[in-house]
Enzyme design. Sequence first.
Site, PDB file in Angstrom:
ATOM      1  CG  ASP A 184      30.045  39.642  42.346  1.00 35.48           C
ATOM      2  OD1 ASP A 184      30.954  40.376  41.918  1.00 35.48           O
ATOM      3  OD2 ASP A 184      30.251  38.569  42.945  1.00 35.48           O
ATOM      4  CE  LYS A 241      32.544  36.647  41.826  1.00 33.79           C
ATOM      5  NZ  LYS A 241      32.068  36.623  43.198  1.00 33.79           N
TER       6      LYS A 241
HETATM    7  N1  LIG Z   1      31.525  40.587  46.287  1.00 34.91           N
HETATM    8  C1  LIG Z   1      32.124  39.439  45.720  1.00 34.91           C
HETATM    9  C2  LIG Z   1      33.590  39.540  45.941  1.00 34.91           C
HETATM   10  C3  LIG Z   1      34.314  38.634  45.069  1.00 34.91           C
HETATM   11  O1  LIG Z   1      34.229  38.646  43.867  1.00 34.91           O
HETATM   12  C4  LIG Z   1      31.592  38.187  46.391  1.00 34.91           C
HETATM   13  O2  LIG Z   1      30.923  38.342  47.375  1.00 34.91           O
HETATM   14  O3  LIG Z   1      31.845  37.087  45.900  1.00 34.91           O
END
Ligand SMILES: N[C@@H](CC=O)C(=O)O
Length: 369
Positions: A226, A230
């Site tokens: 994740d 980003k």
């Molecule tokens: N799972 C992600 C949700 C947001 O993008 C996080 O914990 O940041």
Amino acid sequence: MSSLAPSNQTIRVAVIGVGLVGAEFVDQLLALATPNPFRIVSLSSSKNALLGLDGLSFTEGWRSDLWKSGKKPGSFADLAKELSKLVVPNQKVVLVDNTANEAVAASYPLFLKAGINVITPNKKAFSGDLRLYDEILSASAASGARFLNESTVGAGLPIISTLKDLVMTGDTVHKIEGVFSGTMSYIFNEFSPAQGTGPAFSSVVRIAREKGYTEPHPADDLNGADVGRKLTILSRYIPALRTALPSGYKSVSTRSLVPGELENTESGDEFIEKLPAFDEQFDKMRKEASAEDKVLRFVGVVDVKNGVIKADLEKYPNTHPFATSLGGSDNIIMFHTERYGARPLIVQGAGAGAAVTAMGVMSDLLKLV
Ligand SMILES: N[C@@H](CC=O)C(=O)O
Ligand SMILES: NC(=O)C1=CN([C@@H]2O[C@H](COP(=O)(O)OP(=O)(O)OC[C@H]3O[C@@H](n4cnc5c(N)ncnc54)[C@H](OP(=O)(O)O)[C@@H]3O)[C@@H](O)[C@H]2O)C=CC1
Ligand code: NA
């Protein structure tokens, strides 16, 4: 409250995905002050769908009506075809994707080519293969339809808009660094506080999931993917790094915290159930950091000058702002640029959770008014 749009401007909205964020988004949209410029024309979960090009009106409330619709969602091509009938001069149509689904993400070029704007917190399309990202850019440029994705980084926090503003006004970004995952932030703020001891790792992960911070499968947060996604999304807005990650987040140097034995766990529930068996190894890491008067924090870095893009678990002194100023699911993102040289531009606040994520999606939608 004053009206948001001239009364002749109605924006038709098709919503895919009504989970945690999606349901909150629909509630926020329907609660806007009247005259509400938005009309929901399509609403779908993975199992049920409602379509009404004149605008849906709900008899028992949208949840119940959708649940009882008895209609399965059709193909994306069919939906794009239906929605394209609404694309006429001076009328906007928007697809809002509130899923984490790859197939929905892959369909954005189809919608954009048809003149349908796309708004989403789903990171998949912008953090995977560069080819899909380029198709999205060309489809948007060809039709003039926009794609807005503020909630993909830092949920509702103004991260993408800040970066776009810096770049478009001619600033040079040297480095972006910070805590980008609400889940990882919550986990390590609780598990590794400045005073050294905290609850068991698995129990903190379970609570993060219950609070709605995690991805549908918590391993997608714990494996660093994740954060990698980003960092990919942000890198592509920086001219020097636009094409640096041709296969997206998979090329980001990432430390995974998922125990090897749990890598292929199918469901989030099963993952949570099995995680306590690994508490001891996380406890050992916490003790090691604590012995050096340090805390553990999972951070991401986009170092433009040195061409380094990485997501890793690091140790920080108990007195560092990452140890003292973060709480809950806070993200903190520091932009080091030519103009913000001596002191970085810092954005901080809740970086996960339904309310703040849906707010980011709503604020993107309002940018179209
Ligand atoms: N799972 C992600 C949700 C947001 O993008 C996080 O914990 O940041
Ligand atoms: N939660 C957060 O704090 C944040 C989330 N995000 C992003 O927001 C998105 C949604 O997250 P969240 O709401 O937490 O996740 P949820 O799992 O709660 O919701 C996702 C929903 O998508 C639906 N869905 C999946 N595939 C389809 C499909 N083909 N058609 C229609 N619906 C589909 C699922 O429906 P069903 O239940 O019927 O299977 C599910 O309800 C994700 O991309 C996530 O990364 C971004 C920032 C923060
Ligand atoms: Na954001």
